[in-house]
Design a protein around this motif. Structure first.
Motif, short mmCIF file in Angstrom:
data_model
loop_
_atom_site.label_atom_id
_atom_site.label_comp_id
_atom_site.label_asym_id
_atom_site.label_seq_id
_atom_site.Cartn_x
_atom_site.Cartn_y
_atom_site.Cartn_z
N ASN A 150 0.81 -1.22 0.00
CA ASN A 150 0.00 0.00 0.00
C ASN A 150 0.85 1.27 0.00
O ASN A 150 0.51 2.27 0.65
N ARG A 151 1.92 1.27 -0.76
CA ARG A 151 2.88 2.38 -0.70
C ARG A 151 2.30 3.71 -1.16
O ARG A 151 2.61 4.77 -0.57
N LYS A 152 1.44 3.69 -2.17
CA LYS A 152 0.88 4.95 -2.66
C LYS A 152 -0.01 5.61 -1.61
O LYS A 152 0.05 6.83 -1.40
N LEU A 153 -0.83 4.82 -0.93
CA LEU A 153 -1.72 5.38 0.08
C LEU A 153 -0.92 5.86 1.29
O LEU A 153 -1.23 6.90 1.88
N ILE A 154 0.12 5.13 1.63
CA ILE A 154 0.98 5.56 2.74
C ILE A 154 1.62 6.91 2.43
O ILE A 154 1.59 7.83 3.26
N GLU A 155 2.18 7.04 1.24
CA GLU A 155 2.83 8.30 0.88
C GLU A 155 1.82 9.44 0.78
O GLU A 155 2.12 10.58 1.15
N TYR A 156 0.64 9.13 0.27
CA TYR A 156 -0.40 10.17 0.21
C TYR A 156 -0.73 10.67 1.61
O TYR A 156 -0.78 11.89 1.86
N CYS A 157 -0.96 9.74 2.54
CA CYS A 157 -1.30 10.13 3.91
C CYS A 157 -0.20 10.97 4.53
O CYS A 157 -0.46 12.01 5.14
N LYS A 158 1.04 10.56 4.35
CA LYS A 158 2.16 11.32 4.92
C LYS A 158 2.22 12.72 4.32
O LYS A 158 2.51 13.70 5.02
N SER A 159 1.93 12.84 3.03
CA SER A 159 1.99 14.14 2.37
C SER A 159 0.93 15.10 2.89
O SER A 159 1.06 16.32 2.77
N LYS A 160 -0.14 14.54 3.47
CA LYS A 160 -1.24 15.34 4.01
C LYS A 160 -1.18 15.44 5.53
O LYS A 160 -2.13 15.91 6.17
N ASN A 161 -0.08 14.95 6.12
CA ASN A 161 0.08 14.95 7.58
C ASN A 161 -1.00 14.11 8.27
O ASN A 161 -1.49 14.46 9.35
N ILE A 162 -1.38 13.02 7.63
CA ILE A 162 -2.30 12.04 8.20
C ILE A 162 -1.47 10.82 8.58
O ILE A 162 -0.73 10.28 7.75
N LEU A 163 -1.55 10.39 9.83
CA LEU A 163 -0.75 9.27 10.28
C LEU A 163 -1.27 7.96 9.69
O LEU A 163 -2.43 7.60 9.92
N PRO A 164 -0.45 7.20 8.94
CA PRO A 164 -0.88 5.88 8.48
C PRO A 164 -0.78 4.88 9.63
O PRO A 164 0.26 4.79 10.29
N VAL A 165 -1.84 4.13 9.85
CA VAL A 165 -1.86 3.09 10.88
C VAL A 165 -2.18 1.76 10.19
O VAL A 165 -3.20 1.64 9.52
N ALA A 166 -1.30 0.79 10.36
CA ALA A 166 -1.44 -0.49 9.66
C ALA A 166 -2.16 -1.51 10.53
O ALA A 166 -1.71 -1.82 11.63
N TYR A 167 -3.28 -2.02 10.02
CA TYR A 167 -3.86 -3.21 10.63
C TYR A 167 -3.56 -4.41 9.74
O TYR A 167 -3.20 -4.25 8.57
#
Length: 245
Positions: free
Chosen positions: A126-143
């Motif tokens: 899920n690298r694209k969604l992770i990078e998107y979240c980081k770019s928006k200052n949204i913490l990615p949390v992995a389940y």
């Protein structure tokens, strides 16, 4: 919301049958009552899609098909924002939202999501969604960081030879390698276990570091294989997994 990924973040979720705005606050208050708390640190919308409101946890028709609500998740988000204003919760976030759904909240909401919780592991990087979240200052949390062996007929990630070999090098289990892989990406992880020894083992991932080569090996395992597909909601207008990320 600045969060170190080794912190434990207590969080609760709004279930899909409570997306109607007038149900959000009562649902949260019931959670607080059950927990004996005055407020939560973090409250997540479990899915962007809503199910028919009522008493059933999973409402279905006479043929067993899930009944949907047509409420817009943006309306639900507005009610969650009100809960922040009332001091019932400090931060609000999402779970299983794709990038377009998150962007809509950013564009039209008052409070930006602090967190997006979604499935991530070596077989679904899920690298694209992770990078998107980081770019928006949204913490990615992995389940599902350990691959959820046995679910949906999946192969067992923890038996993958790459994880096994890397684990042998560091005297670590495959599970510890899988968790370390995510932590080195600055992702918060929520491994599930009911076994005390395994819960303790899951914390013992800060005394070793994977090399760049090993990280590349683990990234190469990606199969885009999703365990949690919520297939009962494939026809919902807000089903999140039709988008690339």
């Amino acid at each position: 919301m600045s969060v170190r990924t080794e912190q434990i973040i207590p969080a609760c979720m709004l279930w899909n049958t409570c997306h109607q705005p007038d149900l959000v606050q009562p649902s949260l208050k019931k959670t607080l009552e059950d927990l004996g708390l005055k407020y939560l640190d973090l409250y997540l919308m479990h899915w962007p899609l809503g199910y028919k409101e009522g008493g059933d946890f999973l409402p279905v028709d006479e043929n067993g098909k899930v009944l949907f609500s047509d409420v817009d998740y943006l309306e639900t988000w507005g009610a969650m924002e009100d809960c922040v204003d009332l001091g019932l919760v400090k931060h609000i976030g999402c779970s299983n939202f794709n990038s377009k759904q998150l962007q809509r909240l950013l564009d039209e909401g008052r409070i930006q999501p602090a967190v997006n919780q979604f499935e991530v592991n070596c077989y679904l990087t899920n690298r694209k969604l992770i990078e998107y979240c980081k770019s928006k200052n949204i913490l990615p949390v992995a389940y599902g960081p350990l691959g959820t062996p046995g679910k949906n007929g999946s192969v067992n990630l923890l038996k993958d030879s790459v994880l096994v070999q890397i684990g042998q090098k560091y005297n670590k289990s495959s599970a510890q390698v899988a968790l370390r892989f995510l932590i080195q990406q600055d992702i918060a992880v929520i491994p599930k276990s009911v076994t005390p020894a395994r819960i303790e083992e899951n914390f013992q991932v800060y005394d070793f570091k994977l090399t760049e080569e090993e990280m590349a090996q683990l990234f190469s395992l990606n199969r885009n294989f999703r365990n949690y597909r919520e297939e009962i909601a494939l026809d919902h207008k807000y089903y999140p997994f039709y988008e690339d990320f």
